[in-house]
Design an enzyme around this catalytic site. Structure first.
Site, PDB file in Angstrom:
ATOM      1  CG  ASP A 201      -1.600   1.416   1.289  1.00  0.00           C
ATOM      2  OD1 ASP A 201      -2.444   1.384   0.351  1.00  0.00           O
ATOM      3  OD2 ASP A 201      -1.380   1.893   2.362  1.00  0.00           O
ATOM      4  CE  LYS A 205      -2.139   4.824   1.106  1.00  0.00           C
ATOM      5  NZ  LYS A 205      -2.177   4.588   2.692  1.00  0.00           N
ATOM      6  N   GLY A 302      -8.803   6.245   7.828  1.00  0.00           N
ATOM      7  CA  GLY A 302     -10.089   6.416   8.804  1.00  0.00           C
ATOM      8  C   GLY A 302     -11.261   6.911   7.635  1.00  0.00           C
TER       9      GLY A 302
HETATM   10  P1  NDP Z   1     -14.613  -0.876   2.591  1.00  0.00           P
HETATM   11  O1  NDP Z   1     -14.336  -2.432   2.518  1.00  0.00           O
HETATM   12  O2  NDP Z   1     -15.248  -0.493   4.043  1.00  0.00           O
HETATM   13  O3  NDP Z   1     -15.677  -0.402   1.504  1.00  0.00           O
HETATM   14  C1  NDP Z   1     -15.994  -1.208   0.208  1.00  0.00           C
HETATM   15  C2  NDP Z   1     -17.480  -1.012  -0.305  1.00  0.00           C
HETATM   16  O4  NDP Z   1     -17.424  -1.517  -1.598  1.00  0.00           O
HETATM   17  C3  NDP Z   1     -18.558  -1.635   0.634  1.00  0.00           C
HETATM   18  O5  NDP Z   1     -19.514  -0.881   0.713  1.00  0.00           O
HETATM   19  C4  NDP Z   1     -18.832  -2.725  -0.262  1.00  0.00           C
HETATM   20  O6  NDP Z   1     -20.109  -3.174   0.086  1.00  0.00           O
HETATM   21  C5  NDP Z   1     -18.560  -2.493  -1.655  1.00  0.00           C
HETATM   22  N1  NDP Z   1     -18.124  -3.719  -2.658  1.00  0.00           N
HETATM   23  C6  NDP Z   1     -17.250  -4.307  -2.603  1.00  0.00           C
HETATM   24  N2  NDP Z   1     -17.420  -5.092  -3.844  1.00  0.00           N
HETATM   25  C7  NDP Z   1     -18.061  -4.659  -4.234  1.00  0.00           C
HETATM   26  C8  NDP Z   1     -18.926  -5.329  -5.706  1.00  0.00           C
HETATM   27  N3  NDP Z   1     -18.381  -6.400  -6.395  1.00  0.00           N
HETATM   28  N4  NDP Z   1     -19.758  -4.411  -6.230  1.00  0.00           N
HETATM   29  C9  NDP Z   1     -20.319  -3.402  -5.478  1.00  0.00           C
HETATM   30  N5  NDP Z   1     -19.912  -3.127  -4.267  1.00  0.00           N
HETATM   31  C10 NDP Z   1     -18.816  -3.721  -3.634  1.00  0.00           C
HETATM   32  O7  NDP Z   1     -13.436  -0.212   2.011  1.00  0.00           O
HETATM   33  P2  NDP Z   1     -12.835   1.315   2.431  1.00  0.00           P
HETATM   34  O8  NDP Z   1     -14.026   2.264   2.273  1.00  0.00           O
HETATM   35  O9  NDP Z   1     -11.969   1.154   3.483  1.00  0.00           O
HETATM   36  O10 NDP Z   1     -11.835   1.610   1.100  1.00  0.00           O
HETATM   37  C11 NDP Z   1     -12.573   2.040  -0.214  1.00  0.00           C
HETATM   38  C12 NDP Z   1     -11.341   2.615  -0.968  1.00  0.00           C
HETATM   39  O11 NDP Z   1     -10.776   3.593  -0.310  1.00  0.00           O
HETATM   40  C13 NDP Z   1     -10.148   1.570  -1.267  1.00  0.00           C
HETATM   41  O12 NDP Z   1      -9.461   1.624  -2.516  1.00  0.00           O
HETATM   42  C14 NDP Z   1      -9.129   1.806   0.025  1.00  0.00           C
HETATM   43  O13 NDP Z   1      -7.847   1.580  -0.241  1.00  0.00           O
HETATM   44  C15 NDP Z   1      -9.123   3.377  -0.125  1.00  0.00           C
HETATM   45  N6  NDP Z   1      -8.900   4.192   1.118  1.00  0.00           N
HETATM   46  C16 NDP Z   1      -9.390   3.642   2.136  1.00  0.00           C
HETATM   47  C17 NDP Z   1      -8.846   4.228   3.429  1.00  0.00           C
HETATM   48  C18 NDP Z   1      -9.422   3.860   4.866  1.00  0.00           C
HETATM   49  O14 NDP Z   1      -9.003   4.623   5.664  1.00  0.00           O
HETATM   50  N7  NDP Z   1     -10.414   3.062   4.973  1.00  0.00           N
HETATM   51  C19 NDP Z   1      -8.362   5.526   3.471  1.00  0.00           C
HETATM   52  C20 NDP Z   1      -7.866   5.800   1.950  1.00  0.00           C
HETATM   53  C21 NDP Z   1      -7.993   5.177   1.054  1.00  0.00           C
HETATM   54  P3  NDP Z   1     -20.608  -4.853  -0.172  1.00  0.00           P
HETATM   55  O15 NDP Z   1     -19.540  -5.662   0.381  1.00  0.00           O
HETATM   56  O16 NDP Z   1     -21.982  -4.702   0.652  1.00  0.00           O
HETATM   57  O17 NDP Z   1     -20.749  -4.692  -1.509  1.00  0.00           O
HETATM   58  N1  HSE Z   2      -4.684   0.948   4.629  1.00  0.00           N
HETATM   59  C1  HSE Z   2      -4.242   2.308   4.488  1.00  0.00           C
HETATM   60  C2  HSE Z   2      -3.410   2.787   5.583  1.00  0.00           C
HETATM   61  C3  HSE Z   2      -5.500   3.273   4.215  1.00  0.00           C
HETATM   62  O1  HSE Z   2      -3.363   1.897   6.663  1.00  0.00           O
HETATM   63  O2  HSE Z   2      -2.877   3.753   5.758  1.00  0.00           O
HETATM   64  C4  HSE Z   2      -5.001   4.591   3.984  1.00  0.00           C
HETATM   65  O3  HSE Z   2      -4.892   4.525   2.827  1.00  0.00           O
END
Ligand code: NDP
Ligand code: HSE
Length: 440
Positions: A201, A205, A302
């Site tokens: 990851d 970045k 977060g």
């Molecule tokens: P989550 O796993 O919390 O959310 C992913 C979402 O996508 C869920 O709502 C899931 O719902 C949906 N989803 C997954 N597969 C499918 C599918 N095949 N069709 C439709 N919907 C789908 O992930 P995050 O919110 O943590 O992360 C999202 C993105 O943001 C990622 O790329 C991550 O790297 C990035 N990111 C995350 C950060 C963090 O702090 N969490 C920070 C910065 C970037 P369901 O399973 O019900 O379909």
């Molecule tokens: N998994 C990532 C981290 C989320 O821990 O920094 C933010 O990109």
């Protein structure tokens, strides 16, 4: 002016934060954007969970393509994560003439060249502030704030999960697995946490920042990647004794031979501000020729910190959507046609300094032999300490730990000399080597 309609593909940790922050700060965001920003549809497979978040405020669909096909939606926000489905959806959204916002660094680090080319051809924006360092506006700083500079290097703590793990292990003496579970529960970790702990990851970045800093295409396949799973608690303690902290760093440097792009644990002098970045906080240091050293600090992961960055992109697009495409900020800070061809150097050509820990037989002449081999390779020693092995680890009678800090040398030279030292009968265990960055 009519509000801009937005569709969220995925409403999990980040998506729910976007929904909540837009709802809470709607009035101020509209005053800044010049028009309302309305989430009109969201998609996730578990419809009940989606409805629990948005209620009746937005249409809920299971198929993300329903959102891409919706003619009213101008901006598609990809928050599903991963490579394949996300790539298909983003390319389909671009082909449908939608602007795209994504937090997906994996997607852009690997498929960025294809995605930016498609967006350029279709005249739409692809914005990705949340993809690097969560809530810190580092993309905006690299693309806009530092645009006058010839950037020389950047280095960052850009993975919240691993920084949280290293901090909790050092401060509270907790074990690796316990802290990783906490990071997952707090929503910091990737869907596959090996991406965090193996440095992947952070490398995604660092790849994006490197491309924007040096005006080259994304080159993730050339990045050197090493995570924190091999780090031993005793090295964290020895580093402290020597006045250093160990952090997982993403580093990219411009050198006369090419670009360095690497992620690995590194000793940093404890007196540096970045060495004191703890928990899930992130920080990036950027060195430019005009501005000097700049430091960007904040929450790197977060729900709401990441939503803060996603919404900043939505506001940018809401303001600029009507502008001529040639007047927009380029995706990777440099105009697409002006990207350079500097290559990322192989790790053997990288120049850095080192922390070495050798478990050796406690015999006369061992230290002299080791230092002679280093001297023969023109590697200069900065500091040496010797500790009884069993004082620290409780094992290894008649053995001692030699800890050596070196000055800079080429990684290839260090590899050769370490092979020679490892072959000495007096060396009783695999040598530990951690790179050391002064970040001066
Ligand atoms: P989550 O796993 O919390 O959310 C992913 C979402 O996508 C869920 O709502 C899931 O719902 C949906 N989803 C997954 N597969 C499918 C599918 N095949 N069709 C439709 N919907 C789908 O992930 P995050 O919110 O943590 O992360 C999202 C993105 O943001 C990622 O790329 C991550 O790297 C990035 N990111 C995350 C950060 C963090 O702090 N969490 C920070 C910065 C970037 P369901 O399973 O019900 O379909
Ligand atoms: N998994 C990532 C981290 C989320 O821990 O920094 C933010 O990109």
């Amino acid at each position: 002016m009519k509000p801009v309609k937005v569709g969220l593909l995925g409403i999990g940790t980040v998506g729910s934060g976007v929904f909540e922050v837009l709802r809470r700060n709607q009035e101020e965001i509209t005053r800044r954007a010049g028009r309302g920003i309305e989430i009109s549809a969201v998609s996730r497979r578990d419809l009940e969970k989606a409805r629990a978040i948005v209620g009746d405020a937005a249409r809920v669909v299971a198929d993300p393509r329903d959102i891409i096909r919706d003619p009213e939606i101008e901006i598609v926000v990809e928050l599903i994560g991963g490579y394949d489905l996300a790539r298909e959806l983003v390319l389909e959204a671009i082909a449908a003439g939608k602007h795209v916002v994504t937090a997906n660094k994996a997607l852009l680090a690997v498929h960025g060249t294809e995605i930016f080319a498609a967006a350029q051809a279709r005249g739409v924006m692809v914005a990705f502030e949340a993809a690097v360092a969560g809530g810190i506006p580092i993309i905006k700083s690299l693309r806009e704030g530092l645009t006058a500079n010839r950037i020389q290097w950047l280095a960052g703590i850009i993975n919240g999960t691993t920084n949280f793990i290293l901090s909790e292990m050092r401060d509270k003496g907790l074990d690796f697995d316990t802290v990783l579970k906490q990071a997952q529960a707090l929503g910091y970790a990737e869907a596959d946490p090996t991406f965090d702990i193996e440095g992947i990851d952070a490398a995604h970045k660092a790849t994006l920042m490197s491309a924007m800093a040096f005006g080259v295409p994304v080159q993730f396949d050339r990045a050197y990647v090493e995570g924190i799973t091999q780090l031993a608690a005793q090295d964290i303690r020895y580093a402290e004794m020597l006045g250093y902290r160990i952090k997982l760093l993403g580093i990219s440097k411009r050198t006369p031979e090419g670009i360095e792009l690497r992620v690995h644990p590194a000793l940093i002098p404890a007196k540096r501000l970045i060495a004191n970045v703890e928990g899930a906080m992130n920080a990036v240091v950027v060195q430019g020729d005009a501005v000097g050293t700049t430091l960007y600090y904040g929450k790197g992961a977060g729900s709401e910190p990441t939503a803060s960055a996603v919404i900043a992109d939505l506001v940018d697009i809401a303001r600029l959507a009507g502008a001529d495409a040639s007047q927009r900020v380029p995706y990777l800070a440099f105009q697409q046609h002006a990207l350079g061809d500097e290559v990322v150097l192989p790790m053997a050509q990288v120049v850095t300094s080192y922390y070495l820990r050798l478990r050796v037989a406690d015999e006369t002449g061992v230290l002299a032999t080791v230092t002679r081999l280093l001297a023969e390779a023109s590697i200069s020693i900065d500091a040496v300490i010797q500790r009884e092995a069993d004082q620290v680890s409780g094992e290894g009678e008649n053995q001692t730990d030699l800890i050596i800090l070196t000055h800079e040398t080429r990684e290839g030279t260090m590899n050769e000399v370490l092979a020679r030292i490892q072959a000495l009968p007096a060396v009783k265990a695999p040598i530990t080597r951690i790179r050391k960055e002064e970040l001066a």
